[in-house]
Structure formats: structure tokens, C-alpha cells
Design an enzyme around this catalytic site. Sequence first.
Site, PDB file in Angstrom:
ATOM      1  N   GLU A  56     -14.853  -1.845 -10.521  1.00 24.90           N
ATOM      2  CA  GLU A  56     -14.377  -2.482  -9.289  1.00 24.90           C
ATOM      3  C   GLU A  56     -14.421  -1.504  -8.111  1.00 24.90           C
ATOM      4  O   GLU A  56     -14.338  -1.912  -6.968  1.00 24.90           O
ATOM      5  CB  GLU A  56     -12.937  -2.983  -9.465  1.00 24.90           C
ATOM      6  CG  GLU A  56     -12.609  -4.251  -8.768  1.00 24.90           C
ATOM      7  CD  GLU A  56     -11.177  -4.691  -9.037  1.00 24.90           C
ATOM      8  OE1 GLU A  56     -10.328  -4.451  -8.200  1.00 24.90           O
ATOM      9  OE2 GLU A  56     -10.930  -5.285 -10.101  1.00 24.90           O
ATOM     10  N   GLU A  75      -2.249  -0.760  -7.203  1.00 27.67           N
ATOM     11  CA  GLU A  75      -2.731  -1.055  -8.552  1.00 27.67           C
ATOM     12  C   GLU A  75      -4.232  -1.203  -8.410  1.00 27.67           C
ATOM     13  O   GLU A  75      -4.746  -2.291  -8.204  1.00 27.67           O
ATOM     14  CB  GLU A  75      -2.060  -2.332  -9.076  1.00 27.67           C
ATOM     15  CG  GLU A  75      -2.249  -2.516 -10.566  1.00 27.67           C
ATOM     16  CD  GLU A  75      -3.542  -3.227 -10.894  1.00 27.67           C
ATOM     17  OE1 GLU A  75      -4.612  -2.564 -10.883  1.00 27.67           O
ATOM     18  OE2 GLU A  75      -3.491  -4.428 -11.168  1.00 27.67           O
TER      19      GLU A  75
HETATM   20  C1  LIG Z   1      -5.693  -5.402  -8.664  1.00 26.23           C
HETATM   21  S1  LIG Z   1      -5.183  -6.262  -7.230  1.00 26.23           S
HETATM   22  C2  LIG Z   1      -3.486  -5.742  -7.062  1.00 26.23           C
HETATM   23  C3  LIG Z   1      -2.670  -6.645  -6.167  1.00 26.23           C
HETATM   24  C4  LIG Z   1      -1.204  -6.276  -6.042  1.00 26.23           C
HETATM   25  N1  LIG Z   1      -1.040  -4.949  -5.523  1.00 26.23           N
HETATM   26  C5  LIG Z   1      -0.508  -6.378  -7.373  1.00 26.23           C
HETATM   27  O1  LIG Z   1      -0.231  -5.323  -7.961  1.00 26.23           O
HETATM   28  O2  LIG Z   1      -0.269  -7.492  -7.832  1.00 26.23           O
HETATM   29  C6  LIG Z   1      -6.022  -5.361  -5.985  1.00 26.23           C
HETATM   30  C7  LIG Z   1      -5.882  -5.947  -4.599  1.00 26.23           C
HETATM   31  O3  LIG Z   1      -6.430  -5.023  -3.684  1.00 26.23           O
HETATM   32  C8  LIG Z   1      -7.193  -5.714  -2.714  1.00 26.23           C
HETATM   33  N2  LIG Z   1      -8.214  -4.753  -2.235  1.00 26.23           N
HETATM   34  C9  LIG Z   1      -9.223  -4.218  -2.940  1.00 26.23           C
HETATM   35  N3  LIG Z   1      -9.923  -3.355  -2.206  1.00 26.23           N
HETATM   36  C10 LIG Z   1      -9.323  -3.328  -0.989  1.00 26.23           C
HETATM   37  C11 LIG Z   1      -9.585  -2.624   0.203  1.00 26.23           C
HETATM   38  N4  LIG Z   1     -10.600  -1.767   0.281  1.00 26.23           N
HETATM   39  N5  LIG Z   1      -8.773  -2.833   1.253  1.00 26.23           N
HETATM   40  C12 LIG Z   1      -7.741  -3.720   1.179  1.00 26.23           C
HETATM   41  N6  LIG Z   1      -7.457  -4.432   0.076  1.00 26.23           N
HETATM   42  C13 LIG Z   1      -8.234  -4.233  -1.012  1.00 26.23           C
HETATM   43  C14 LIG Z   1      -7.764  -6.892  -3.452  1.00 26.23           C
HETATM   44  O4  LIG Z   1      -8.123  -7.949  -2.568  1.00 26.23           O
HETATM   45  C15 LIG Z   1      -6.624  -7.239  -4.391  1.00 26.23           C
HETATM   46  O5  LIG Z   1      -5.766  -8.201  -3.841  1.00 26.23           O
END
Ligand SMILES: C[S@@+](CC[C@H](N)C(=O)[O-])C[C@H]1O[C@@H](n2cnc3c(N)ncnc32)[C@H](O)[C@@H]1O
Length: 658
Positions: A346, A281
Amino acid sequence: MEDSIEQMRKQKEFTLISISQLPYSSSYATSSSSVVARFSVDSGSGELRFHQESESSDGIHFDLRTAQLFKLGPIESICIAEGSEISKEEEKSYSRGVVIQFRMKEESVAFHCAFEHWKKEAFVQGGRLVNETVLGSKGKFEDKIEASSAKMYFHYYGQLLHQQNMLQDFVRTGSKSKLTVLPENILHCLASGTYYAAIIENCADFSGKVVVDVGAGSGILSLFAAQAGAKHVYAVEASDMVDYARRLIAGNPVLGQRITIIKGKVEEVELPEKADILISEPMGTYVFLASQSQSQWVIDSGVSAHITGESTLFSSLDKSVPSSSMALADGSSSSVEGHGTLLVNERMLESYVIARDRFLVRNGKMFPSIGRAAVGCIWRPSAMNTYLLKLQVRFDPNTLEIIVLDHPKGLKSVPYTASWIPFAATSIALKSINGIVDSLATEKNALGYLWISGTIVSRVSPLVPVVDAFDPRLLVAPAIFHIIEFNSIKEEELYEIEIPLKFTASVGTRVHGLACWFDVWFNGSTVQRWLTTAPGAPTTHWYQLRCVLSQPLYVMAGQEITGRLHMVAHNAQSYTVHLTMSAKMWGPGAVQGGILQTSSCTLDLKEPYYRMSQPQPYADQQPHQQMPSQDVGFQTEDAVEFDVTQQPLQNSGGPLNQ
Ligand SMILES: C[S@@+](CC[C@H](N)C(=O)[O-])C[C@H]1O[C@@H](n2cnc3c(N)ncnc32)[C@H](O)[C@@H]1O
């Protein structure tokens, strides 16, 4: 005793009839002594070692991270790995191998299972990942994102509150009824929403497949994938949310044994195998600091969580989670933070694309696989600039000062120490907000606190994007879609995005700017679904966004509006937006292609104005309804192979919602 259990956890042995080294130089077994195969991992690496029981020598070693195992027959397999030899001239690589003879078929099956298991262990606990934290080199992420921005970003996602806000989004993953704290202090979330539906309805895409959850957060999508029958899910998450995710997974042992949580950035972590399918997501939920709480959820610690059927129990979360709330489509409440500006804010889509290139097999699936940013011209700025203000203040009768104790997120840009001068018992003049106080009411409670509520008509600077939900009838012309195919787009193509604008006004009106939202598409092989954040559809935690021009354009019905939305990514994980819109000459005497009027603005998507404290503008929202047809249709900027431009007909809630 504990030591020996720990030792067993770190190694496993099999007894074999024989092994033969490749090339067939020598057989390693004799009739008097069998061969032992031992899997082991320690902090340095993971290995498979073959040695003769009676022999004191070291035997033959394979590094589990590079070794591969193939079946030659029911009781015969071959294990190969790359070896290298350094001669004076050059370093040469050769493949090494052993042919393994098992005593019976069942042992062969058990050995193959163990091989898969220990290979994963070698990656997760071995040299590349220590304590499930990546020791990778400085990655692409650091090269393009400012360290302070990344720090704030992952700090934000490391907090339960923010993950919960997303989980709670009814359309996305959220609860059928709102998240509730049951008497036994279990936070109960009925899994539903588009993600749940898209995954569970397409079990055929997940069953027996290797899945990578890109930015796993709480691990919710990993659990969905495991529930849909995934062989194994690698949940990659860079923030401290992994600690909660681990607990959630541990509380779901049946599904959890097929999930490995890996802390690190998808740009940097190494995985033991390629994925058949990616889930993520990545549709930018904006980052800003939560303001004051209006309600509290107290969640018990240490209680396990599990998924049963279509419901999820979250209870392994152990914080008092403050949240300000706002009614969502189903009548539940949700925090008012976050927006999905044009899909790309983002810059996490770039990580999704990088994960695709690093982990996904050729022609693997992506859930979601397509996104479309929608833009439409909009009129009536007064609606944009009005918000309902509800403040809790304390009135000091000695100084005649009103001190703000709490304020809605919509006023985050207003200094907290704003001084208020009461000029009448029932209304106040607000000096520091550029606005006019309209119909305020005051009420003194028993503690001497003065409650003031009312409406303030505020002049919001047009130079910030406005986030809220709006009535689709404010659209002046059919929206345009900019389509992004996640399966094929290059990461660099997301650095600069250009959307040419061309609308035909359906009414004579002023055009004040551009309204933006997005949809994503789950191309399941059984069921295809949209997740839409369009105005008029049930409101999501992303809301919609509006970019207001410095001057409105005046148009007649049938008049063409052209322009350009140019977005340039910046290193604070967002975009600078340059918007230009022009009203073309129109009617008798018009010069072909002539421009009557042009207006523009430049905005930073990272700094929007949140206009969240007002009631839902579109009263018809019902989660189970067909999406209301908009009085303007949709047009597309690009054509793709299948019709992604069709309006999502139905709210894409999960099976529970239907
Ligand atoms: C919008 S949230 C979605 C979380 C979960 N998948 C959900 O649907 O509830 C995005 C997540 O991706 C993680 N994230 C963003 N960029 C990332 C990266 N480059 N590598 C690993 N995690 C990342 C963030 O820390 C966040 O927890």
C-alpha cells in the site's frame, strides 16, 4: 439575524489599553481612546488587526498564519510577524511587532486563547485550505503513484464498509463484542484493541499535546487521542471518509472541539502548528473490491456518536453496509478483506514518514514507532492450495446449467460466468476452476435455488501470494525479522527493501516458500505494546501471507536455507517481490558454502489469492490467552537498541480485554 451570527463566527474583538509598535516609534493609544484588536477570517486569509477606536485608518495588520504571540508579563504580550519590503535591489524581510497592554490578566488569557483558535481557523478556512480541501501544489504522492491506482485507493477508503472492516478488527481497534446494530439502529462499537489501549494507557504522552492523525479514516484514532487528553488533534484524511469523520466528530462535541478534520494528502496539506506526536495505522490493508454481501448492517442516519469511558458509539453513519463475514478471534465476525503484506504493501508507510518530516517536532513521538516484517520458511503447500468453497448457485433444469449467484472472495479471480456442468445429483464438475471437486452436497430450497457446499481442492498458481491464516507449526525454522524504525527511516529507503534470508531447518521436510506477517510497536512512556499479526496469535483482518516457490526445496533437519527477499515498490501502491531460496550442501562430503538446490519466484503483492473461506486453522486462538508459544523460536536479522525481537507475550488487546 443569521448574517450577524455568521459575522460573529468570522470575527472577534478585544479592547486593549494600548499597543506600541516595534521598533518603539510610536505608541498607538491615547488616554481618551482605547485600541481594538480584531481577529477575522474570510475565504482569502485570516488576520489580526489593531486599530484605534476613534481612528478611521486601517491600523496595523498581521497575517495570522505567520504571526506569533508571546507573554511579556501578566498583562503585557508581544505579537510579531514577518514583513517584507521590496526595494529596487532586493526583497528584504524584517520582523514587525506590537507590544500589547491588556486591562487585566483575564483579558490577556482570553486573548491568547483566541489567538490560538483564530490561527487554526486561518489555516483551515483561510487561503491554503478552502472548504477543508487542500489547494496544494502537485505533491510527491502524484509523482510516484499512478493516478488510476490512487483514485481506486482513496475510493476504497472513502467507503464506510472498508473503514468498518478495520474498526471491527478485534486486535486493532475493534469491538469487544462484534459491531452490533442495536434496536434503535445505533451501531455500537466498544472501543478496545491495541490502538485504544496504547493511546489511553499512555495519557502522559498525549495530555496537552498537539497530535496529527496520519490518514485518519473515520477519525477513530483522533477520538482516542482527544480522549487521552490531547490539546488538539489534526486529522488528515485524503478520501471522502472525511465527511463521515466530521459527523462522528460533531457527534462527540466534548472531544470533537479539540479535533480538526482536514481533507487532503499528508504530503500536501499545511498545518498551523507542529505536532508533538503522530498517530497512524499505515500498515497496508490491501485494496480490492468487495464481493457479494452475506449480511447487512443498516445504520441509522443523523444520530450523534460519542465516546463514553471506554466505549464508542458510532451512529452517525448512514448507509446500508454490506459485509461478508468471517469469524475472528473473539468469536465475532469480520469482513475477509485486507492483508498486511510485509508491513509495506500500500506504500502508506512512506506517507507516515513524510508526515513525520513535515509535521513532527524534533524528537516527537510516533505511535507506532517501530514495525517489523517477519518471514519464515514454510512447508506443506497442499494446505495452501485447499480451500473450502461455499457457493450459492441457481440450477436451471432445462439447460442443466448452474449459474453462480454469489461466490466467496477467495474465488475472485474465477470468472463470474463460469459454466458448471452437473454430472450427478450430489456433485458437480467445475470446468473453469483448475481443481477437483471433493465432497459436495446439494440442497434445494423452497424457491428452487440449489445450494451447493463442499470442498474443492484447487491448484492455485504458485505465482500469486496467498493470504490466509495458517498454523504456526507449519514453520520449518525460526522466523527472521526485518525491522523498520519509523522515527529514523528515510522515505526513499522504503522504495527497495532487501531481506537476506538464513534459516536452519528444524525438521526434514519440503520447503514450499516463505510465510510473512508483521508486528508494530507502541513505545508509550507508561506502557509499551505490540500489535502482532503473527500466526498463532488471534487472527486480525491482515491475516498472513505466503509466497510459494516455483519448486519446493528438500531439506534435512539442521540443513541451512539461505536466500533473499527483494521487494521493489511500484507505482500501483504495492511491491514486486523477488524471492530466491537455496538449500545449502550439508553433511559428510559437502562442499563448504555449496548450494544443493535453488528455487525462486516473482510475485506482485497487489494481486494476492485470498483463501479466506475456510475455518480458522489454529483452533487454540483465544483473545485473552498468552500467545501460544511456537515450536520454533524467532531470530532477528537486525539488532536495535532495545529488544524488539522479543515475542509479544500477550495478545495486545485493550484494557477491556484484560
Ligand atoms: C488503514 S486506514 C486507517 C484509518 C484510520 N486511521 C483507522 O485506524 O481506522 C488508512 C487511511 O489513510 C488514508 N490515507 C492513505 N494515504 C494517505 C495520504 N497520503 N494522505 C492522507 N490520507 C491517506 C486512507 O484514505 C485511509 O483512510
